[in-house]
Enzyme design. Structure first.
Site, PDB file in Angstrom:
ATOM      1  N   LYS A  53       0.838  -1.204   0.000  1.00 42.39           N
ATOM      2  CA  LYS A  53       0.000   0.000   0.000  1.00 42.39           C
ATOM      3  C   LYS A  53       0.875   1.257   0.000  1.00 42.39           C
ATOM      4  O   LYS A  53       0.623   2.211  -0.743  1.00 42.39           O
ATOM      5  CB  LYS A  53      -0.948  -0.015   1.212  1.00 42.39           C
ATOM      6  CG  LYS A  53      -2.051  -1.062   1.092  1.00 42.39           C
ATOM      7  CD  LYS A  53      -2.832  -1.285   2.388  1.00 42.39           C
ATOM      8  CE  LYS A  53      -3.804  -2.451   2.200  1.00 42.39           C
ATOM      9  NZ  LYS A  53      -4.577  -2.778   3.416  1.00 42.39           N
ATOM     10  N   GLN A  97      -4.593  -1.315   9.630  1.00 42.84           N
ATOM     11  CA  GLN A  97      -4.529  -2.663   9.063  1.00 42.84           C
ATOM     12  C   GLN A  97      -5.133  -3.673  10.041  1.00 42.84           C
ATOM     13  O   GLN A  97      -4.806  -3.663  11.234  1.00 42.84           O
ATOM     14  CB  GLN A  97      -3.064  -3.009   8.728  1.00 42.84           C
ATOM     15  CG  GLN A  97      -2.893  -4.311   7.976  1.00 42.84           C
ATOM     16  CD  GLN A  97      -3.497  -4.309   6.574  1.00 42.84           C
ATOM     17  OE1 GLN A  97      -3.619  -3.259   5.940  1.00 42.84           O
ATOM     18  NE2 GLN A  97      -3.904  -5.460   6.100  1.00 42.84           N
ATOM     19  N   ASP A 120     -10.910   3.082   3.951  1.00 38.39           N
ATOM     20  CA  ASP A 120     -11.192   1.639   3.901  1.00 38.39           C
ATOM     21  C   ASP A 120     -12.698   1.378   3.754  1.00 38.39           C
ATOM     22  O   ASP A 120     -13.106   0.280   3.387  1.00 38.39           O
ATOM     23  CB  ASP A 120     -10.720   0.970   5.207  1.00 38.39           C
ATOM     24  CG  ASP A 120      -9.533   0.046   5.019  1.00 38.39           C
ATOM     25  OD1 ASP A 120      -9.312  -0.405   3.880  1.00 38.39           O
ATOM     26  OD2 ASP A 120      -8.850  -0.225   6.022  1.00 38.39           O
TER      27      ASP A 120
END
Ligand code: GUN
Length: 283
Positions: A53, A97, A120
């Protein structure tokens, strides 16, 4: 008939070029899109995802910061960091994460992220926006799947889509996105008695359970579009999806490979969401 591949790497290259151009335009106006990635603990898979990422940001003109913390970080300390990132004008997107260590309530942490920075798409505000059709961030993996369907010019109106899996990250938002495009949607899961009876009726199948060979050739209607969200290892340790690729490709009309399918699209849509967050903040 052998299915046509939907190449997630190629589509990602196209979309990332657009992201880079939009990021450069925004930068020229004095705003560099910024993503903060928060990693707690040493999960090896998470470390790889996070590295990819960050690299994707660097490659496409987005600013990124990686905040790495030991597994012992307390929930309160993590929430304090989220607050600081919410207030940081250089940061437009925040990604924590998952999974988080067991002593931290992941949902509580996600709800602490400002919805304007929830790239997200996991915040309840984002989930509610998707459900009601309001503006908000869509979770990156199902969003990437929609872009793959769009890339083959597939019109979902009146089609039957079967989603295998009901997670908050993929299955449920996937079903809502397909529904928004006027598909008739069925969600199947571990308690579905006859999965094949469902999938054989489907024009589009999205497999998102995290188990090898959930979908085999006998379960697929000839010509169907098959999207494989799975990320598993086979007996030889090679990366594979949820779909028996070699069998299903002989029946399906279109199929996504693993690797090189949905995986790169997830990261691409994270870049898109981060850019979108920065553009919204600049307006
Ligand atoms: N862990 C596995 N997939 C994801 C994802 O898309 N976002 C985050 N934050 N964590 C994950």
């Amino acid at each position: 008939m052998t299915a046509q591949l939907i190449d997630g790497n190629a589509l990602s290259r196209t979309l990332r070029t657009e992201v880079a151009a939009r990021a450069a335009a925004l930068k020229a106006r004095g705003v560099t899109p910024g993503l903060a990635v928060v990693l707690v603990g040493e999960n090896p898979a998470s470390q790889v995802y996070v590295r990819n990422k960050i690299k994707a940001c660097e490659d496409n003109g987005l600013h990124s910061v990686l905040e790495k913390y030991p597994a012992e970080l307390s929930e309160a300390e993590l929430l304090t960091r989220i607050d600081a990132l919410n207030d940081d004008p250089a940061i437009h997107g925040i990604l924590v994460q998952l999974p988080l260590p067991k002593h931290i309530d992941a949902q509580k942490v996600i709800e602490a992220i400002s919805p304007e920075k929830d790239v997200d798409g996991f915040h309840v505000a984002s989930a509610g926006a998707l459900m009601t059709g309001a503006p908000g961030f869509w979770p990156c993996t199902p969003y990437g799947c929609m872009k793959m369907l769009e890339s083959i010019g597939y019109d979902l109106r009146g089609k039957h889509a079967v989603v295998i899996g009901r997670s908050n990250i993929v299955g449920k938002p996937m079903a809502l996105m397909l529904l928004a495009k006027n598909a008739t949607v069925t969600i199947c899961h571990s308690a579905t008695p006859d999965l094949g009876a469902m999938t054989r009726q489907a024009d589009v199948i999205v497999a998102a359970v995290g188990k090898r060979n959930v979908l085999t050739a006998d379960m697929v209607k000839p010509g169907a579009v098959v999207i494989d969200v799975g990320m598993n290892r086979n007996d030889e340790g090679k990366l594979c999806g949820d779909v028996d690729f070699d069998g299903v490709r002989e029946v399906a009309g279109f199929i996504t490979p693993v690797p090189g399918g949905v995986g790169p699209m997830t990261i691409t849509m994270l870049l898109v969401n981060t850019l979108e967050a920065a553009e919204r903040s600049a307006h």
